[in-house]
Design a protein around this motif. Structure first.
Motif, mmCIF file in Angstrom:
data_model
loop_
_atom_site.group_PDB
_atom_site.id
_atom_site.type_symbol
_atom_site.label_atom_id
_atom_site.label_comp_id
_atom_site.label_asym_id
_atom_site.label_seq_id
_atom_site.Cartn_x
_atom_site.Cartn_y
_atom_site.Cartn_z
ATOM 1 N N ASP A 130 -19.197 -9.636 3.164
ATOM 2 C CA ASP A 130 -19.663 -10.731 2.324
ATOM 3 C C ASP A 130 -20.741 -10.244 1.357
ATOM 4 O OD1 ASP A 130 -19.802 -13.600 1.644
ATOM 5 O OD2 ASP A 130 -21.817 -13.464 2.498
ATOM 6 N N PHE A 131 -21.470 -9.225 1.772
ATOM 7 C CA PHE A 131 -22.513 -8.659 0.923
ATOM 8 C C PHE A 131 -21.919 -8.168 -0.398
ATOM 9 C CE2 PHE A 131 -24.822 -4.884 -0.601
ATOM 10 C CZ PHE A 131 -26.082 -5.435 -0.806
ATOM 11 N N VAL A 132 -20.800 -7.449 -0.313
ATOM 12 C CA VAL A 132 -20.134 -6.960 -1.524
ATOM 13 C C VAL A 132 -19.535 -8.128 -2.311
ATOM 14 C CG1 VAL A 132 -18.156 -5.634 -2.378
ATOM 15 C CG2 VAL A 132 -19.693 -4.631 -0.697
ATOM 16 N N THR A 133 -18.966 -9.113 -1.604
ATOM 17 C CA THR A 133 -18.392 -10.281 -2.285
ATOM 18 C C THR A 133 -19.406 -10.926 -3.212
ATOM 19 O OG1 THR A 133 -16.900 -10.764 -0.426
ATOM 20 C CG2 THR A 133 -17.360 -12.566 -1.951
ATOM 21 N N ARG A 134 -20.641 -11.048 -2.758
ATOM 22 C CA ARG A 134 -21.681 -11.733 -3.529
ATOM 23 C C ARG A 134 -22.329 -10.841 -4.595
ATOM 24 N NH1 ARG A 134 -25.579 -12.364 -0.343
ATOM 25 N NH2 ARG A 134 -24.769 -11.708 1.673
ATOM 26 N N ASN A 135 -21.970 -9.561 -4.575
ATOM 27 C CA ASN A 135 -22.542 -8.621 -5.541
ATOM 28 C C ASN A 135 -22.029 -8.900 -6.955
ATOM 29 O OD1 ASN A 135 -22.252 -5.852 -7.057
ATOM 30 N ND2 ASN A 135 -23.902 -5.577 -5.579
ATOM 31 N N ASP A 136 -22.928 -8.909 -7.934
ATOM 32 C CA ASP A 136 -22.544 -9.209 -9.324
ATOM 33 C C ASP A 136 -21.505 -8.226 -9.853
ATOM 34 O OD1 ASP A 136 -24.251 -11.355 -9.411
ATOM 35 O OD2 ASP A 136 -25.878 -10.281 -10.413
ATOM 36 N N ASP A 137 -21.600 -6.968 -9.416
ATOM 37 C CA ASP A 137 -20.659 -5.958 -9.882
ATOM 38 C C ASP A 137 -19.247 -6.263 -9.387
ATOM 39 O OD1 ASP A 137 -20.111 -3.465 -11.268
ATOM 40 O OD2 ASP A 137 -19.815 -2.567 -9.287
ATOM 41 N N PHE A 138 -19.129 -6.700 -8.132
ATOM 42 C CA PHE A 138 -17.812 -7.062 -7.577
ATOM 43 C C PHE A 138 -17.269 -8.292 -8.291
ATOM 44 C CE2 PHE A 138 -15.165 -9.532 -4.642
ATOM 45 C CZ PHE A 138 -14.195 -8.596 -4.316
ATOM 46 N N GLN A 139 -18.124 -9.287 -8.525
ATOM 47 C CA GLN A 139 -17.705 -10.500 -9.216
ATOM 48 C C GLN A 139 -17.190 -10.174 -10.625
ATOM 49 O OE1 GLN A 139 -17.735 -13.783 -8.134
ATOM 50 N NE2 GLN A 139 -18.410 -13.227 -6.086
ATOM 51 N N ALA A 140 -17.881 -9.256 -11.290
ATOM 52 C CA ALA A 140 -17.452 -8.844 -12.639
ATOM 53 C C ALA A 140 -16.115 -8.120 -12.582
ATOM 54 C CB ALA A 140 -18.517 -7.945 -13.268
ATOM 55 N N PHE A 141 -15.906 -7.344 -11.517
ATOM 56 C CA PHE A 141 -14.649 -6.616 -11.363
ATOM 57 C C PHE A 141 -13.487 -7.586 -11.145
ATOM 58 C CE2 PHE A 141 -11.679 -4.119 -8.572
ATOM 59 C CZ PHE A 141 -11.227 -3.264 -9.574
ATOM 60 N N VAL A 142 -13.721 -8.617 -10.350
ATOM 61 C CA VAL A 142 -12.689 -9.646 -10.145
ATOM 62 C C VAL A 142 -12.343 -10.308 -11.476
ATOM 63 C CG1 VAL A 142 -12.138 -11.860 -9.045
ATOM 64 C CG2 VAL A 142 -13.329 -10.089 -7.741
ATOM 65 N N ASN A 143 -13.359 -10.605 -12.266
ATOM 66 C CA ASN A 143 -13.120 -11.209 -13.590
ATOM 67 C C ASN A 143 -12.321 -10.284 -14.499
ATOM 68 O OD1 ASN A 143 -14.476 -13.574 -12.974
ATOM 69 N ND2 ASN A 143 -16.453 -12.818 -13.707
ATOM 70 N N GLU A 144 -12.599 -8.987 -14.388
ATOM 71 C CA GLU A 144 -11.862 -8.007 -15.186
ATOM 72 C C GLU A 144 -10.380 -8.000 -14.800
ATOM 73 O OE1 GLU A 144 -11.611 -3.130 -15.696
ATOM 74 O OE2 GLU A 144 -13.472 -4.031 -14.956
ATOM 75 N N LEU A 145 -10.113 -8.038 -13.516
ATOM 76 C CA LEU A 145 -8.722 -8.079 -13.043
ATOM 77 C C LEU A 145 -8.063 -9.396 -13.447
ATOM 78 C CD1 LEU A 145 -9.040 -6.562 -9.442
ATOM 79 C CD2 LEU A 145 -8.255 -5.418 -11.518
ATOM 80 N N LEU A 146 -8.829 -10.482 -13.379
ATOM 81 C CA LEU A 146 -8.289 -11.790 -13.737
ATOM 82 C C LEU A 146 -7.884 -11.826 -15.202
ATOM 83 C CD1 LEU A 146 -7.760 -14.653 -12.608
ATOM 84 C CD2 LEU A 146 -10.033 -15.289 -13.446
#
Length: 279
Positions: free
Chosen positions: A82-98
């Motif tokens: 969950d720590f990585v899930t909440r990380n801004d870098d991971f969130q940005a990566f999900v947006n990039e894939l989206l």
């Protein structure tokens, strides 16, 4: 087979029934989870159990719909904590894939973005994977809507069809689409309609109900059985479920009501629901 406390806990967590009942059911089935659930149901216990995914999946589900509502995509990206899930870098990566998800057919995105994911894994130091992707284009006249619940733990795509192109921009049409996606997120229907439920599944339910009706007069069993099966359909079939905002109103009735207001025939073409870590 030895019945462990872990097995009992899993069955108890899934059914909310007592330890003793769960232990006995597991002993009767030699540790078979699904058969134990069936035994508990045959005894009349109110059980709606689904085996929770044993995989430790964190991450995020997200969706995108084109401005004209004619295309949509939904993805689930997993990580370990969950720590990585909440990380801004991971969130940005999900947006990039989206942002790239509309360019890939359903189930075909993971291979195309594997190199990007490998780079991100090296940066984060934790396993990351694109679990699944769904890509839709409107079939005929209609529109697609999406809904993301609980910050990305549940996601829904839903396609409505209509007779008139103008209906798509109608505020009541948009409100209906929003309400239906919210309903799917909350109620998790297994099928769109009773026609989609496999015959074998219906027969299995009938067998369970018949065992519950042992001792009842033969002349009323058929009527009771029909009532129980109809109730079963109302629990698992989207169009027969009670609307989450108004339980006494079925989804079918809601759609008919809105169709009259809009002045068009609205139908649900399809829907898909992702739950983080689910099947």
């Amino acid at each position: 087979m030895s019945i462990t406390t872990g097995m009992i806990k899993e069955l108890r967590d899934a059914t909310s029934l007592g330890i003793a009942d769960c232990k006995k059911a597991l002993e009767q089935t030699n540790g078979d989870f699904d058969e134990a659930v069936k035994i508990l149901r045959e005894k009349g216990a109110s059980v709606a159990a689904k085996r929770a995914s044993k995989e430790a999946n964190e991450g995020k589900i997200d969706a995108v719909v084109s401005k004209n509502s004619q295309q949509a995509a939904m993805i689930e990206v997993n990580c370990e904590t969950d720590f990585v899930t909440r990380n801004d870098d991971f969130q940005a990566f999900v947006n990039e894939l989206l942002d790239d998800s509309l360019n890939h057919k359903s189930g075909e995105m993971a291979d195309a973005v594997s190199s990007k994911i490998e780079e991100k894994v090296a940066q984060v130091g934790e396993k990351i994977s694109l679990r699944r992707n769904e890509k839709w284009d409107v079939e005929g006249t209609g529109a697609i809507a999406s809904y993301i619940h609980m910050g990305g733990k549940v996601g829904v795509l839903l396609e409505l069809t209509c007779g008139n192109q103008e209906s798509i921009d109608n505020s009541d049409f948009k409100e209906l689409a929003k309400d239906l996606t919210l309903h799917v997120a909350a109620a998790a229907p297994e099928y769109l309609s009773r026609d989609e439920v496999p015959t074998s599944q219906v027969e299995e339910e009938k067998d369970i109900f018949r065992k519950q009706l042992v001792g009842k007069p033969e002349n009323i069993i058929d009527n009771i059985l029909t009532g129980k099966i109809n109730k079963y359909f109302s629990q698992i079939c989207f169009l027969e479920q009670g609307f989450v905002k108004e339980e006494k109103q079925s989804i079918t009735h809601l759609i008919k009501e809105k169709s009259k207001i809009i002045g068009d025939e609205i139908t649900v073409k399809r829907y898909v629901r992702f739950q983080l870590g689910g099947e």
